[in-house]
Design a protein around this motif. Structure first.
Motif, PDB file in Angstrom:
ATOM      1  N   LEU A 264     -59.744  58.516 -27.815  1.00  0.00           N
ATOM      2  CA  LEU A 264     -60.680  57.441 -28.149  1.00  0.00           C
ATOM      3  C   LEU A 264     -59.991  56.123 -27.841  1.00  0.00           C
ATOM      4  N   MET A 265     -60.556  55.363 -26.907  1.00  0.00           N
ATOM      5  CA  MET A 265     -59.820  54.234 -26.337  1.00  0.00           C
ATOM      6  C   MET A 265     -60.435  52.870 -26.618  1.00  0.00           C
ATOM      7  N   ARG A 266     -61.179  52.731 -27.715  1.00  0.00           N
ATOM      8  CA  ARG A 266     -61.705  51.386 -28.011  1.00  0.00           C
ATOM      9  C   ARG A 266     -60.575  50.432 -28.367  1.00  0.00           C
ATOM     10  N   ASN A 267     -59.572  50.954 -29.087  1.00  0.00           N
ATOM     11  CA  ASN A 267     -58.498  50.072 -29.582  1.00  0.00           C
ATOM     12  C   ASN A 267     -57.243  50.170 -28.715  1.00  0.00           C
ATOM     13  N   ALA A 268     -56.637  51.325 -28.620  1.00  0.00           N
ATOM     14  CA  ALA A 268     -55.431  51.521 -27.787  1.00  0.00           C
ATOM     15  C   ALA A 268     -55.797  52.423 -26.613  1.00  0.00           C
ATOM     16  N   GLN A 269     -55.025  52.351 -25.528  1.00  0.00           N
ATOM     17  CA  GLN A 269     -55.303  53.215 -24.374  1.00  0.00           C
ATOM     18  C   GLN A 269     -53.993  53.790 -23.845  1.00  0.00           C
ATOM     19  N   VAL A 270     -54.116  54.915 -23.106  1.00  0.00           N
ATOM     20  CA  VAL A 270     -53.031  55.438 -22.268  1.00  0.00           C
ATOM     21  C   VAL A 270     -53.585  55.437 -20.843  1.00  0.00           C
ATOM     22  N   LYS A 278     -51.230  48.868 -26.285  1.00  0.00           N
ATOM     23  CA  LYS A 278     -51.319  48.760 -27.747  1.00  0.00           C
ATOM     24  C   LYS A 278     -52.647  48.134 -28.180  1.00  0.00           C
ATOM     25  N   SER A 279     -53.120  48.530 -29.367  1.00  0.00           N
ATOM     26  CA  SER A 279     -54.355  47.886 -29.855  1.00  0.00           C
ATOM     27  C   SER A 279     -53.979  46.600 -30.579  1.00  0.00           C
ATOM     28  N   LYS A 280     -54.989  45.827 -30.908  1.00  0.00           N
ATOM     29  CA  LYS A 280     -54.743  44.560 -31.627  1.00  0.00           C
ATOM     30  C   LYS A 280     -54.040  44.852 -32.957  1.00  0.00           C
ATOM     31  N   SER A 281     -54.355  46.016 -33.535  1.00  0.00           N
ATOM     32  CA  SER A 281     -53.679  46.368 -34.787  1.00  0.00           C
ATOM     33  C   SER A 281     -53.666  47.885 -34.937  1.00  0.00           C
ATOM     34  N   LEU A 366     -66.939  42.176 -41.880  1.00  0.00           N
ATOM     35  CA  LEU A 366     -65.608  42.438 -41.300  1.00  0.00           C
ATOM     36  C   LEU A 366     -65.762  43.055 -39.913  1.00  0.00           C
ATOM     37  N   THR A 367     -66.659  44.038 -39.779  1.00  0.00           N
ATOM     38  CA  THR A 367     -66.759  44.696 -38.464  1.00  0.00           C
ATOM     39  C   THR A 367     -67.221  43.689 -37.417  1.00  0.00           C
ATOM     40  N   HIS A 368     -68.037  42.748 -37.840  1.00  0.00           N
ATOM     41  CA  HIS A 368     -68.448  41.689 -36.900  1.00  0.00           C
ATOM     42  C   HIS A 368     -67.228  40.875 -36.498  1.00  0.00           C
ATOM     43  N   ASP A 369     -66.383  40.514 -37.499  1.00  0.00           N
ATOM     44  CA  ASP A 369     -65.150  39.749 -37.200  1.00  0.00           C
ATOM     45  C   ASP A 369     -64.231  40.546 -36.275  1.00  0.00           C
ATOM     46  N   LEU A 370     -64.108  41.853 -36.568  1.00  0.00           N
ATOM     47  CA  LEU A 370     -63.200  42.673 -35.754  1.00  0.00           C
ATOM     48  C   LEU A 370     -63.659  42.675 -34.302  1.00  0.00           C
ATOM     49  N   ASP A 371     -64.981  42.723 -34.116  1.00  0.00           N
ATOM     50  CA  ASP A 371     -65.511  42.711 -32.729  1.00  0.00           C
ATOM     51  C   ASP A 371     -65.129  41.409 -32.032  1.00  0.00           C
ATOM     52  N   GLN A 372     -64.960  40.346 -32.855  1.00  0.00           N
ATOM     53  CA  GLN A 372     -64.569  39.049 -32.255  1.00  0.00           C
ATOM     54  C   GLN A 372     -63.052  38.921 -32.212  1.00  0.00           C
ATOM     55  N   GLY A 373     -62.351  40.014 -32.613  1.00  0.00           N
ATOM     56  CA  GLY A 373     -60.878  39.960 -32.560  1.00  0.00           C
ATOM     57  C   GLY A 373     -60.261  39.289 -33.764  1.00  0.00           C
ATOM     58  N   ASN A 374     -61.059  39.067 -34.821  1.00  0.00           N
ATOM     59  CA  ASN A 374     -60.533  38.381 -36.011  1.00  0.00           C
ATOM     60  C   ASN A 374     -60.224  39.415 -37.099  1.00  0.00           C
ATOM     61  N   LEU A 375     -58.936  39.588 -37.388  1.00  0.00           N
ATOM     62  CA  LEU A 375     -58.518  40.633 -38.333  1.00  0.00           C
ATOM     63  C   LEU A 375     -58.221  40.066 -39.715  1.00  0.00           C
ATOM     64  N   ASP A 376     -58.512  38.762 -39.935  1.00  0.00           N
ATOM     65  CA  ASP A 376     -58.065  38.106 -41.170  1.00  0.00           C
ATOM     66  C   ASP A 376     -58.500  38.821 -42.445  1.00  0.00           C
ATOM     67  N   GLN A 377     -59.749  39.318 -42.447  1.00  0.00           N
ATOM     68  CA  GLN A 377     -60.271  39.899 -43.693  1.00  0.00           C
ATOM     69  C   GLN A 377     -59.846  41.357 -43.885  1.00  0.00           C
ATOM     70  N   LEU A 378     -59.210  41.942 -42.860  1.00  0.00           N
ATOM     71  CA  LEU A 378     -58.901  43.382 -42.921  1.00  0.00           C
ATOM     72  C   LEU A 378     -58.063  43.758 -44.140  1.00  0.00           C
TER      73      LEU A 378
END
Ligand SMILES: CC(C)(COP(=O)(O)OP(=O)(O)OC[C@H]1O[C@@H](n2cnc3c(N)ncnc32)[C@H](O)[C@@H]1OP(=O)(O)O)[C@@H](O)C(=O)NCCC(=O)NCCSC(=O)/C=C/CC(=O)O
Ligand code: FAD
Length: 644
Positions: A264-270, A278-281, A366-378
């Motif tokens: 599953l490569m939404r976040n990290a890939q090979v 690496k993924s954003k987090s 939060l999921t909306h923020d994550l889609d924008q690359g904002n992890l602050d609320q995680l």
């Protein structure tokens, strides 16, 4: 044959309700549209003869029970597909709607995990191309999946998972392998005989380097024959406390190959050549668990509402004993002890439902923020999801047991449905993150927040009071708001006590890990109090918010339920409130007399008695007595059982 007549006592109780039932129904369903949707689905399901058991499922063999559950799952899904073709009003293929339909069968469906975790993981962790390939097939149940993360040797400690996924650039494949017996996947729902695909969480290796746990979509059974594919060992793990038809299974890999594109490569890939991107987090891999924990809060409310309804109805119709010689046996609902058992279950089902809705909104943003690359609320949302999942599932399960006990021997019958509800809620206390472990996760967050509070740093919303607390003027009057303030004071005190405990053990020579372990009981308590304060405040605020747009009669009863909830928990935690004391009013600082850390004991023996009668405790006691006494006696006449 006698027609089923509704019990006279129940009819009389129902005739006494003081508010509009339909209005409360809409409130519980989240609005008129929600009620319409629910009724459409219930009407669709309730008249299907095949969904009703001729023989109690407890008298069936394990194989018969499983086959019965599969049959019902198929009927429900076909009904849903047919319904979607007839109406567009009900978005059947939203996993939560499908999940709700599947849970209408008494047995836990073997395809529950398909909708509860397999589909949400594709939504949350598959790339756009992968969703293109798999999502429709999953929603149409052309493939049936589960979520295989836990192993025989590890459930909590994800970084300790042993299943490996080693990238082979020569064939552009991952090789999945179970190197030890403890690495076998153990528990995934539907894995025993039902699923032909699964999300597998494994340690990713590429170019001889380990990159930690990642998720892979793996076909484990042949689409035609349904037999396990070569290199796959799979089966049922056997009988459990409940969930007998969830088909929990085991899964082992013997150098089993899957295409690179199945990571599953939404976040990290090979990449094809084995390079790791690496993924954003790293924490995004854990996304599905956060989603399910958020959903569990509402599920806990729903299961508890079922138990509370059974107990309330039974309490209205059961007559027992003769307190006054010669008088008719009273309804057991007239016993204050019975009210004390059942009313808090009703109140808690509303508290958890509203808190679950509040948490869902926070997760959605939060999921909306994550889609924008904002992890602050995680971090805060992870801490909230952990403690609210833990406390809601534990409260729900213990109050389901309390409702069962309030029905005497008949509560012990399978036909009461309490055993099924108990089995389901008992599971939620453990799965998706075990109770203690989840509270310790929240405690991690609280210790960081406490350090920031001491430094005067502005904190995230749910812990902001830790900074302002030292400045707040004691407003100890007899109001729910004051009690909520008291819960904040208790939470701050417990967080401080735990932080002091860690510091005390470090100062006595322990390293941080050992100091953390030595203070871990206080850390769990701190998370429990932080979470209780959130539920109390959210319940109260949500009722205030919705009361403005509802009829007064309904608002009054819901307000009383939230007052009952507050006063119940102050009484349950009165010891913690006694620990909250004020210093002479010249200073507005609240200090917390700790039972735990030795340095405070001297204050304890001198200060405690002096403060036991402090204005804080008296105000709290007065408000508790007022709230509790009025509710349990006066409200007996007005409190509506009829809605149950
Ligand atoms: C308990 C956990 C979280 C411990 O993880 P660990 O590897 O020990 O890491 P740390 O405790 O050091 O935490 C690392 C770091 O990551 C943050 N974090 C952890 N989890 C999440 C998350 N979900 N979302 C966001 N952030 C997360 C954590 O806060 C730390 O951040 P710092 O900044 O403080 O460093 C972990 O092992 C865990 O979650 N264990 C529970 C496993 C679990 O829930 N399994 C469920 C399996 S599926 C299932 O049960 C299905 C049931 C059936 C059904 O649902 O019907
Ligand atoms: C009905 C059911 C269905 C499930 N379905 C699935 C599924 O579909 N897919 C899946 O992947 N998994 C599933 N699970 C597994 C579930 O996620 C794990 O059981 C859960 O995460 C707990 O892990 P564990 O069983 O290894 O317990 P452990 O983590 O071994 O916990 C045992 C005890 O150790 C304590 N403990 C562990 N770590 C710590 C720590 N760091 N600090 C303090 N105490 C600690 C715990 O508090 C607990 O008291 C299911 C479980 C159940 C019961």
């Amino acid at each position: 044959m006698a027609v089923n007549k509704v019990n006279e006592d129940l009819l009389r109780e129902r005739a006494r309700y003081t508010f509009n039932i339909e209005e409360l129904t809409n409130f519980i369903d989240g609005g008129e549209e929600g009620t319409r949707n629910r009724r459409e689905v219930e009407d669709m399901v309730i008249h299907v003869k095949e969904l009703h058991d001729e023989v109690p499922e407890d008298y069936l063999s394990h194989k018969e029970r499983y086959e019965n559950a599969v049959k019902k799952g198929c009927i429900l899904i076909d009904l849903l597909k047919e319904h979607v073709l007839r109406h567009s009003s009900f978005d059947a293929y939203k996993p939560s709607n499908m999940y709700r339909v599947l849970s209408m069968a008494k047995e836990v469906s073997p395809v529950l995990l398909h909708m509860g975790m397999f589909v949400p993981t594709i939504f949350g962790q598959a790339s756009a191309e992968q969703q293109e390939e798999w999502l429709h097939k999953a929603l149409m149940l052309e493939i049936i999946g589960t979520y295989a993360q836990t192993e025989l040797g590890h459930g909590t400690f994800l970084r300790g998972l042993e299943t490996t996924a080693t990238y082979d650039p020569s064939t552009e494949e991952f090789v999945l392998h179970s190197p030890t017996l403890t690495s076998y996947k153990w528990w995934p729902g539907g894995l025993g005989q039902t699923a032909n695909h699964c999300i597998v969480v494994a340690q990713l290796y590429s170019r001889e380097k380990c990159y930690g746990v990642h998720a892979f979509l793996v076909q484990i059974r042949d689409s035609e024959t349904h037999m396990p594919l070569p290199g796959i060992k799979v089966g049922d793990i056997g009988p459990k406390l409940g969930f007998q038809t969830a088909n929990n299974g085991f899964l082992g890999f013997d150098h089993f190959r899957i295409p690179r594109k199945n990571m599953l490569m939404r976040n990290a890939q090979v990449l094809k050549d084995g390079r790791y991107v690496k993924s954003k987090s790293d924490k995004l891999t854990y996304g599905t668990m956060m989603l399910v924990r958020v959903m569990i809060v509402s599920d806990a409310a729903y299961e508890l509402s079922r138990a509370a309804t059974i107990a309330a109805r039974y309490s209205a119709v059961r007559r027992q004993s003769m307190p006054r010689p010669g008088q008719p046996e009273p309804q057991i609902l007239d016993y204050v002890t019975q009210q004390h058992k059942v009313f808090i279950a009703i109140a808690t089902s509303h508290a958890l439902r509203l808190t679950g809705g509040w948490l869902w909104d926070a997760y959605s943003s939060l999921t909306h923020d994550l889609d924008q690359g904002n992890l602050d609320q995680l971090p805060e949302l992870h801490a909230l999801a952990c403690c609210l999942k833990a406390i809601s599932s534990r409260d729900s399960n213990s109050l389901v047991e309390q409702c069962r006990m309030s029905c005497g021997g008949h509560g012990y019958m399978s036909s009461s449905n309490f055993p099924t509800i108990y089995g389901a809620t008992a599971a939620t206390v453990t799965y998706e993150g075990e109770y203690t472990v989840m509270l310790l996760q929240t405690a991690r967050y609280l210790m960081k927040a406490w350090k920031e509070a001491l430094g005067g740093i502005v904190l995230t919303p749910t812990v902001a009071y830790m900074v302002t607390y030292n400045k707040a003027k004691p407003a100890w009057v007899n109001t729910p708001e004051a009690i909520i303030q008291g819960f904040h004071a208790v939470a701050v005190g417990k967080v401080k006590e735990a932080a002091d405990g860690i510091e005390y053990h470090q100062n006595s020579g322990k390293d941080y890990e050992d100091a953390w372990n030595a203070a871990s009981v206080m850390l769990v308590k701190a998370s429990e109090c932080y979470c209780r304060a959130i539920i109390c405040e959210t319940f109260w605020k949500e009722i205030q918010k919705h009361s403005r747009s509802m009829s007064r009669n309904l608002a009054v009863v819901l307000q009383q339920l939230s007052e009952l909830y507050l006063s119940y928990w102050v009484l349950e935690r009165s010891g913690d409130f006694f620990q909250v004391r004020t210093v002479p009013l010249t200073r507005t600082k609240f200090e917390f007399v700790s039972f735990a850390s030795p340095k405070c004991h001297c204050q304890m023996c001198t200060g405690f008695v002096a403060h036991i009668t402090s204005v804080v405790v008296l105000a709290v006691q007065v408000s508790i007595q007022n709230l509790t006494l009025t509710f349990c006696t006066r409200k007996r006449n007005e409190f509506d059982i009829g809605s149950c």
